[in-house]
Design an enzyme around this catalytic site. Structure first.
Site, PDB file in Angstrom:
ATOM      1  N   GLU A 170      -4.608   7.877  -3.050  1.00 44.30           N
ATOM      2  CA  GLU A 170      -5.146   6.631  -2.510  1.00 44.30           C
ATOM      3  C   GLU A 170      -5.469   5.653  -3.647  1.00 44.30           C
ATOM      4  O   GLU A 170      -5.364   4.440  -3.471  1.00 44.30           O
ATOM      5  CB  GLU A 170      -6.377   6.945  -1.667  1.00 44.30           C
ATOM      6  CG  GLU A 170      -6.730   5.915  -0.625  1.00 44.30           C
ATOM      7  CD  GLU A 170      -5.638   5.671   0.421  1.00 44.30           C
ATOM      8  OE1 GLU A 170      -5.657   4.594   1.031  1.00 44.30           O
ATOM      9  OE2 GLU A 170      -4.752   6.550   0.626  1.00 44.30           O
ATOM     10  N   HIS A 204       0.835  -1.209   0.000  1.00 47.33           N
ATOM     11  CA  HIS A 204       0.000   0.000   0.000  1.00 47.33           C
ATOM     12  C   HIS A 204       0.871   1.261   0.000  1.00 47.33           C
ATOM     13  O   HIS A 204       0.736   2.118  -0.877  1.00 47.33           O
ATOM     14  CB  HIS A 204      -0.917  -0.018   1.238  1.00 47.33           C
ATOM     15  CG  HIS A 204      -1.814   1.171   1.341  1.00 47.33           C
ATOM     16  ND1 HIS A 204      -3.124   1.140   0.923  1.00 47.33           N
ATOM     17  CD2 HIS A 204      -1.601   2.431   1.807  1.00 47.33           C
ATOM     18  CE1 HIS A 204      -3.674   2.334   1.122  1.00 47.33           C
ATOM     19  NE2 HIS A 204      -2.769   3.131   1.663  1.00 47.33           N
ATOM     20  N   GLU A 205       1.768   1.343   0.961  1.00 47.37           N
ATOM     21  CA  GLU A 205       2.642   2.524   1.032  1.00 47.37           C
ATOM     22  C   GLU A 205       3.583   2.553  -0.172  1.00 47.37           C
ATOM     23  O   GLU A 205       3.930   3.625  -0.665  1.00 47.37           O
ATOM     24  CB  GLU A 205       3.432   2.544   2.344  1.00 47.37           C
ATOM     25  CG  GLU A 205       2.588   2.529   3.622  1.00 47.37           C
ATOM     26  CD  GLU A 205       1.523   3.622   3.721  1.00 47.37           C
ATOM     27  OE1 GLU A 205       1.721   4.706   3.144  1.00 47.37           O
ATOM     28  OE2 GLU A 205       0.477   3.372   4.374  1.00 47.37           O
ATOM     29  N   HIS A 265       1.855   4.436  -2.882  1.00 48.76           N
ATOM     30  CA  HIS A 265       1.999   5.884  -2.662  1.00 48.76           C
ATOM     31  C   HIS A 265       3.400   6.343  -3.086  1.00 48.76           C
ATOM     32  O   HIS A 265       3.558   7.382  -3.715  1.00 48.76           O
ATOM     33  CB  HIS A 265       1.846   6.211  -1.168  1.00 48.76           C
ATOM     34  CG  HIS A 265       0.425   6.240  -0.664  1.00 48.76           C
ATOM     35  ND1 HIS A 265      -0.545   7.013  -1.236  1.00 48.76           N
ATOM     36  CD2 HIS A 265      -0.181   5.598   0.375  1.00 48.76           C
ATOM     37  CE1 HIS A 265      -1.702   6.861  -0.569  1.00 48.76           C
ATOM     38  NE2 HIS A 265      -1.503   5.993   0.411  1.00 48.76           N
TER      39      HIS A 265
END
Lengths: 511, 511
Positions: free
Chosen positions: A301, A271-272, A275
């Site tokens: 997101e 997830h990170e 980003h």
């Protein structure tokens, strides 16, 4: 005239560049506070942060600089410079300037305290420690909305900070679909009974222990696969995973390791990582200007969620990483094969905590927060009853998920956002995931994603995302990005369909 | 009048406090660069550092502030405030102001480049990459001495930066003793033949592998023993161990782990731990003022060396930590008992690298650098021949240690100091160790150090050091500290005697 414009633009850029240096220091101090600083360092760090934040405000919010910015002939500027002027007008003079400096500083100080009180309240499950701070944070934000003004619903002003152009009028339609179309489907999925074998696998996995150092190693392996650059980035550990960017050449992410929960670190890291890829791919020509950084929370997101969920939780990707995982964590020995792992990574469960929730119930958690925030900020003159708010929180969980939190820690105290004053932030999580589904469809027209996942191959996909989204920074609006990339305006259809299709298959249901 | 004084002092303190915030950010950026930032972040970090350094200079070096500082009636001030004014006059107006801002900035930029070139040169063992930068760094410093002026030998101006009041006239006497009294003794020690058994132990130890994670754990255990506070401090890893302080509540140290060298991490950790204790013990009333931080490099080094060598390498301390070490690293299994470990930790060897040298030969490494620096800066008008300098370096190693470096990396390129412009810094390493011996004697009059070491008990010792040295920060001069604590002026006798006694015993020699 051209000469005069060039000279003025040079002056403006010089001031913005100096301000970037201050922001660099401010961001580093915050990163340090979250990841590394010893406990007793917090006081001095907040003091330094306070001073630098004030300096940064004064450097930008002053008549001389305002005159320069509004006086420049934008028609004579290059496209990038024109966008820079637009961004400064919007962020500095239409937003920040309207809030008096002393209130801005008071609010910054309150925020530091508020977060500390929230931490304590959450740890002790004692809402009374935090609720007055929550109230003050809410009232400050109401006042700020009044200073800044609003169109339509007052809540729109806050929403706009995280997802420009998103407004209650549009979000209502989006969340209606979630409520009307997704809720019944979620009910079907969560009520489906599991076989004894399925229950046994879940139980076994829950009781496994995963060496923290190996999890760390595996996180790095995953980042290598998705092509996160360690020359331009760092992976660390922190209580709550997050991403911080200093420039496109310095993007830092954190993850969290739990000894009995391997999937948590895996999906936090991816997830990170999503980003981070966005930030690492931002074009050099905008990276260190006010146009650097992702354009909005929603678009950001969309990138973390597309890597985490649509790529990372796909059967193809899980099958690709399985051999390495098995080698490191002896999964097959415990009877957890590829198929079992896929099911575990996509387990749907009605539960209280948003950050631990699955892909399918996730938007319900957001819906609840959206409805509460809309109520709080829908009327600026009515004082918010923070006791009632905690009860409403529980009521809504009961209404939408059929479960009622029995503690504050599982309820209104679970997220840090409100303690930090991040009102209007939550909706962009759901919106971002919905963007991701539409973006997935657009990528898939150019390259067969499932085939790429089978090979763990991210080069082409990264390139498409970079060229259509990442490289622009804030050069395009979120709406422009979606339209230009997918050929149509945002449509939540993709998201609803994606969820129904994926989970119908996993749970053997009709859509 | 008192009112006017109070008001002016308030203004002065406010400006100094703001400057502390800038310095906090500057220090954090440097710490981050050394420990955490990804490779490609360096450029932006230097840019931010450049900007903030300039801001910090301008905040202090201006007529208005100078007028305030020189205008204040110091007789009406409290002792601390008077010392603050003295410190600002000395550091800002007697030193920094005399160097024009543009040269100061040019020099700062050159330094960043110079360190990079040094790194490359050292890695490639190619002096030609670095020597022109070295020359520029030297010439800049000569120019700065001219700007700042000097008393006696021009080199004194540089020496004074690291050890106030130390001067060539005094250091010559100190180093003469090292040369005349210690050199012959070192010769005896290093020429003493080792038994086969001793050689076998050394060989075995060199070939052992020590798990890095366990070394990390052991380093934390050592810091716990000496009472380093993890609430006010951090331990990390970096290429070269160092200490950074942000306040007395935020002191960060690094160490380095080598898989085949356990003693390296142990003594690096204790060494930096000694520096850190000094900083953590500085009194709250001076900690965040210009009087915060250790008073000088020499006194600082006395604290790191007393913990590392006099406490840490003592037979009593080694016997105390041995059981834990044995449990973690299986020493006894390899035939390394307490006595063997003590000998290994105190092995004397003539070698090229200062940072790896033992307690006994260490001052010879410093002597060599002192003589070279004295030659370079003794005459400001003669251009330094950097080619000849490298040869002189090798000559001196041959003369004083009987070994001649065959590579630049083992010779003139080994230390980062000159690349960073830290001329005059080295002597305080030797001076600090000599202070440590005299301080040891003073502590030992109050508490039996050997008995404390047997119990691994640091409470009383720490308290004595805190009360006599640490808490003052820069409130006293180094000379005052030594005099007040030991009852006499600095005397190198303690140091020479300590070394002769310790190593005579270990090597079975007459003193």
């Amino acid at each position: 005239m051209q000469n005069r414009t060039n000279e003025d633009m040079k002056k403006i850029k010089e001031i913005l560049e100096n301000n970037t240096a201050l922001e660099h220091a401010i961001t580093l101090l915050s990163w340090d506070l979250e990841t590394e600083a010893p406990a007793l360092a917090a006081e001095k760090i907040s003091k330094t942060l306070g001073y630098l934040t004030g300096e940064s405000y004064s450097m930008i919010i002053n008549d001389e600089f305002k005159k320069l910015v509004y006086g420049i002939n934008t028609e004579e500027l290059s496209e990038i410079d024109r966008k820079i002027i637009e961004e400064v007008k919007k962020e500095s003079f239409e937003k920040m300037e309207k809030i008096p400096k002393d209130e801005f500083q008071k609010y910054s100080e309150l925020r530091v305290l508020s977060v500390r009180k929230w931490e304590e309240a959450k740890r002790k499950n004692d809402y009374s420690i935090f609720k007055d701070y929550l109230k003050q944070m809410i009232e400050f934000n109401k006042k700020f909305i009044k200073y800044r003004g609003y169109t339509g619903n007052p809540y729109n002003t806050l929403l706009d900070d995280y997802e420009p152009e998103a407004a209650v009028e549009e979000l209502d339609k989006f969340f209606d679909k979630i409520k009307n179309e997704l809720s019944p489907f979620i009910k079907k999925v969560t009520e489906k009974e599991k076989s004894e074998n399925e229950l046994a696998v879940i139980e076994k996995f829950k009781n496994m222990n995963f060496d923290i150092q190996k999890q760390e190693e595996f996180s790095k392996y995953l980042l290598d696969i998705i092509k996160f650059s360690f020359e331009k980035g760092v992976l660390k550990e922190s209580e709550h995973p997050f991403t911080t960017e200093f420039s496109n050449k310095d993007v830092r992410i954190t993850t969290h390791y739990y000894e009995n929960n391997l999937l948590s670190s895996i999906y936090s890291t991816i997830h990170e990582g999503g980003h981070a890829l966005y930030e690492q791919h931002i074009g050099d020509e905008v990276a260190d200007t006010v146009l650097g950084g992702g354009v909005s929370m929603g678009i950001h997101e969309s990138q973390s969620r597309i890597y985490e969920n649509m790529f990372g939780r796909s059967i193809e990707f899980i099958e690709f990483i399985y051999p390495k995982m098995d080698e490191m964590f002896n999964l097959s020995e415990k009877g957890i094969g590829k198929k079992e792992l896929y099911k575990l990574a996509n387990e749907v469960e009605r539960q209280f905590i948003r950050t631990e929730s699955d892909e399918l119930t996730y938007p319900i958690h957001i819906l609840i927060r959206y409805e509460l925030e809309k109520e709080i900020f829908g009327n600026l003159d009515e004082e918010t009853d923070v006791d009632a708010l905690a009860v409403k929180w529980a009521d809504k969980y009961e209404e939408y998920l059929g479960i009622r939190p029995s503690t504050y820690t599982e309820g209104i105290l679970q997220d840090v956002h409100w303690a930090e004053g991040l009102f209007g932030y939550f909706p962009s999580y759901a919106l971002g995931t919905a963007y991701a589904a539409q973006i997935y469809d657009a990528i898939n027209k150019k390259v067969n994603i499932k085939e790429e996942m089978k090979k763990g191959e991210f080069n082409q996909i990264n390139e498409i995302l970079k060229e259509n989204i990442h490289k622009y920074g804030k050069m395009k609006t979120p709406k422009e990005i979606i339209k230009d990339m997918t050929g149509e305006d945002f449509d939540s259809r993709y998201y609803i369909d994606y969820l129904k299709e994926k989970f119908s298959e996993i749970y053997g249901l009709d859509k």
